[in-house]
Design a protein around this motif. Structure first.
Motif, short mmCIF file in Angstrom:
data_model
loop_
_atom_site.label_atom_id
_atom_site.label_comp_id
_atom_site.label_asym_id
_atom_site.label_seq_id
_atom_site.Cartn_x
_atom_site.Cartn_y
_atom_site.Cartn_z
N LEU A 1 25.96 40.75 36.84
CA LEU A 1 27.14 40.09 36.10
C LEU A 1 28.53 40.01 36.90
N LEU A 2 28.57 40.84 37.98
CA LEU A 2 29.49 40.91 38.88
C LEU A 2 30.13 39.57 39.37
N THR A 3 31.46 39.53 39.21
CA THR A 3 32.09 38.08 39.79
C THR A 3 31.86 38.19 41.41
N VAL A 4 32.18 36.98 41.92
CA VAL A 4 32.17 36.90 43.34
C VAL A 4 33.51 37.73 43.99
N SER A 5 34.35 37.72 43.30
CA SER A 5 35.62 38.30 43.86
C SER A 5 35.03 40.03 43.75
N ASP A 6 34.76 40.44 42.88
CA ASP A 6 34.17 41.86 42.74
C ASP A 6 33.04 42.20 43.83
N LEU A 7 32.22 41.28 44.14
CA LEU A 7 31.07 41.44 44.94
C LEU A 7 31.83 41.45 46.58
N LYS A 8 32.67 40.75 46.91
CA LYS A 8 33.38 40.81 48.00
C LYS A 8 34.27 41.78 48.19
N PHE A 9 34.97 42.35 47.25
CA PHE A 9 35.37 43.88 47.30
C PHE A 9 34.50 44.90 47.69
N LEU A 10 33.40 44.91 47.21
CA LEU A 10 32.50 46.06 47.27
C LEU A 10 32.03 45.52 48.94
N ARG A 11 31.63 44.23 49.26
CA ARG A 11 31.36 44.22 50.83
C ARG A 11 32.48 44.41 51.72
N ASP A 12 33.68 44.12 51.45
CA ASP A 12 34.60 44.10 52.67
C ASP A 12 35.33 45.29 52.45
N THR A 13 35.18 46.36 51.29
CA THR A 13 36.53 47.23 51.33
C THR A 13 35.68 48.56 50.73
N SER A 14 35.04 48.67 49.56
CA SER A 14 34.78 49.51 48.78
C SER A 14 33.44 50.48 49.67
N ILE A 15 32.41 49.64 50.15
CA ILE A 15 31.42 50.26 50.47
C ILE A 15 31.67 50.53 52.01
N PRO A 16 32.31 49.55 52.88
CA PRO A 16 32.59 50.08 54.25
C PRO A 16 33.12 51.39 54.47
N ARG A 103 43.42 38.95 40.71
CA ARG A 103 44.61 39.55 40.69
C ARG A 103 44.48 41.29 40.74
N ALA A 104 43.57 41.49 39.67
CA ALA A 104 43.49 42.97 39.67
C ALA A 104 42.87 43.70 40.87
N ASN A 105 42.09 42.94 41.70
CA ASN A 105 41.66 43.50 43.11
C ASN A 105 42.63 43.34 43.91
N ALA A 106 43.59 42.15 44.06
CA ALA A 106 44.57 42.31 44.81
C ALA A 106 45.64 43.31 44.60
N THR A 107 46.03 43.64 43.54
CA THR A 107 46.84 44.68 43.12
C THR A 107 46.13 46.05 43.47
N TYR A 108 44.94 46.05 43.19
CA TYR A 108 44.24 47.70 43.71
C TYR A 108 44.27 47.64 44.91
N LEU A 109 43.80 46.74 46.13
CA LEU A 109 44.23 46.62 47.52
C LEU A 109 45.73 47.55 47.71
N SER A 270 40.43 43.88 34.16
CA SER A 270 39.08 43.49 34.51
C SER A 270 38.19 43.73 33.50
N ASP A 271 38.17 44.71 32.93
CA ASP A 271 37.18 45.06 31.54
C ASP A 271 37.42 43.79 30.54
N LEU A 272 38.84 43.40 30.27
CA LEU A 272 39.17 42.32 29.26
C LEU A 272 38.20 41.05 29.81
N ALA A 273 38.71 40.78 31.24
CA ALA A 273 38.12 39.70 31.93
C ALA A 273 36.73 39.57 31.85
N TYR A 274 36.06 40.64 32.01
CA TYR A 274 34.53 40.54 31.88
C TYR A 274 33.89 40.57 30.42
N GLU A 275 34.52 41.03 29.39
CA GLU A 275 34.50 40.48 28.10
C GLU A 275 34.36 38.80 27.66
N LYS A 276 35.43 38.27 28.38
CA LYS A 276 35.43 36.85 28.28
C LYS A 276 34.41 36.24 28.95
#
Length: 429
Positions: A1-16, A103-109, A270-276
């Motif tokens: 259920l992860l969005t493309v934005s979250d998958l990219k964040f994992l791919r490009d930032t978190s996991i590396p 927006r949440a991911n951009a803020t987090y960066l 993010s939690d609220l957005a995923y509920e939607k």
């Protein structure tokens, strides 16, 4: 259920970033483990856990670099967004959810390194450091009304926390120093040597000197000392000159602020957005799509099939005969003496493990494998290396469940463990 934005964040930032830090830590631990029998013994479990984590994260990163599967994910998300746009009522309720996650991911960066460095523990790592941080934060939280505390320090959570904190555990100073020194080095690298956080913590000392002074100077290895701080509360913590308590105390306010910012600006939206988004999925797809795993009972269907690995077909089962040629007598390819001595008695054609196209993930181990006639034909316990991508999507070409075959269970109970009485109890001839 992860969005493309979250998958990219994992791919490009978190996991590396996770891999960069932990692959080097693994190398340091391997070298330390070679320094003596005691170092090997005390490092083995930690190293095994780290190896397993690196294996998982590497394969998750590989999965996220699969163009075909990523494009499939993007197409699915675009289709769901189009369905939302086509329904005015749904659009009004859900429409901006994907942008909220962006927006949440951009803020987090913008503050992720500081958050990881101070709060999550990318710079402070080790049993003694954990004790210090827990004691400092618990003293502050327990002074508040229960409803205002962080959830880890509520009355309901305190008994388990106290048990973990005060339980006698062996402490290995050299290993503690090595881990702490390493994490300070990596923290300095990620947030920059000029960071006020780094300068406040390290001062003019090298990471090695700082780690040695902190570990040699603390008394937190003694459970009775920890009990004194736990029972003494805020007054005992404020009066302490233990170097690890002093350090934890000096950064706690800033670490808390970063945690609150993460919760308010990243986690909550993010939690609220995923509920939607979940509402949108149910509104447009109904019960045809199952939700993500929720620890409820699941049944998944599949076939007994192998796969193609680097151009070669992988047979969908293994036999006892294939076990013994792999044995070297040394970890990780060592067998217990009971198995070694039974080699000549075991039937080499006995099925050992088999694979299937069922979609499982971590937490499913121990599940029964049942055939079309309702018979138990195996016990799921693992996946092949490609099944790690199941965290994001199911690849029918490569993703396989691994199960142990009842044939080897019965033969091992009979010829190795001498458990004929259990076989009779289960009605196995």
């Amino acid at each position: 259920l992860l969005t493309v934005s979250d998958l990219k964040f994992l791919r490009d930032t978190s996991i590396p970033h996770w891999l960069l830090r932990n692959v080097e830590l693994r190398g340091r631990l391997i070298q330390y483990a070679k320094s003596g029998d005691e170092a090997h013994r005390t490092t083995r479990a930690l190293l095994m856990s780290l190896e397993n984590g690196i294996k998982v994260q590497r394969k998750r990163l590989d999965a996220l670099h699969s163009d075909a599967l990523f494009e499939q994910k993007e197409a699915q998300e675009a289709a769901l967004q189009a369905a939302v746009e086509a329904d005015p009522e749904l659009r009004a309720e859900v429409g901006g959810a994907w942008e909220e996650i962006e927006r949440a991911n951009a803020t987090y960066l913008g503050f992720r390194e500081d958050y990881y460095f101070l709060e999550v523990g990318a710079a402070f790592n080790g049993t003694l450091v954990d004790y210090a941080r827990t004691l400092v934060r618990a003293a502050a939280e327990r002074a508040k009304p229960n409803e205002e505390r962080l959830r880890q320090y509520t009355e309901a959570a305190l008994p388990a926390l106290e048990q973990q904190l005060l339980a006698p555990r062996p402490i290995y100073p050299e290993r503690e120093e090595g881990r702490l020194s390493f994490w300070v080095v990596r923290g300095r690298e990620f947030v920059g040597p000029g960071s006020p956080f780094v300068l406040q913590i390290r001062g003019r000392k090298s990471p090695d000197t700082l780690a040695e002074e902190l570990v040699s100077g603390t008394e937190l290895a003694d459970p009775e000392v920890r009990r004194k701080y736990w029972e003494g509360g805020r007054e005992a913590i404020d009066a302490s000159d233990d170097p690890l308590i002093v350090l934890a105390r000096s950064i706690d306010e800033q670490a808390r602020a970063l945690q609150k910012r993460y919760e308010d600006e990243v986690e909550a939206p993010s939690d609220l957005a995923y509920e939607k988004i979940a509402k949108a999925r149910f509104a447009t797809q109904g019960p045809s799509r199952s939700p993500d795993a929720t620890f409820t009972l699941r049944v998944t269907y599949g076939a007994h099939e192998g796969w193609t690995e680097k151009g070669s077909e992988v047979r969908p089962w293994t036999t006892v005969a294939e076990l013994f040629p792999r044995v070297t007598g040394e970890a990780p390819f060592a067998l217990p003496a009971s198995w070694q001595s039974a080699e000549s008695e075991l039937d080499g054609d006995t099925k050992f493990n088999f694979v299937g196209t069922t979609d499982i993930i971590g937490g499913n181990s121990g599940s029964p494998v049942i055939d079309a006639e309702g018979r138990v034909v195996g016990l799921a316990f693992d996946g092949n290396i490609h099944s790690i991508s199941g965290a994001y999507w199911f690849d029918a070409e490569l993703n396989r469940t691994v199960a142990v075959h009842p044939q080897i269970m019965v033969e091992a109970m009979r010829d190795i463990y001498g458990a004929d009485h259990l076989l009779r109890e289960m009605g196995v001839e």
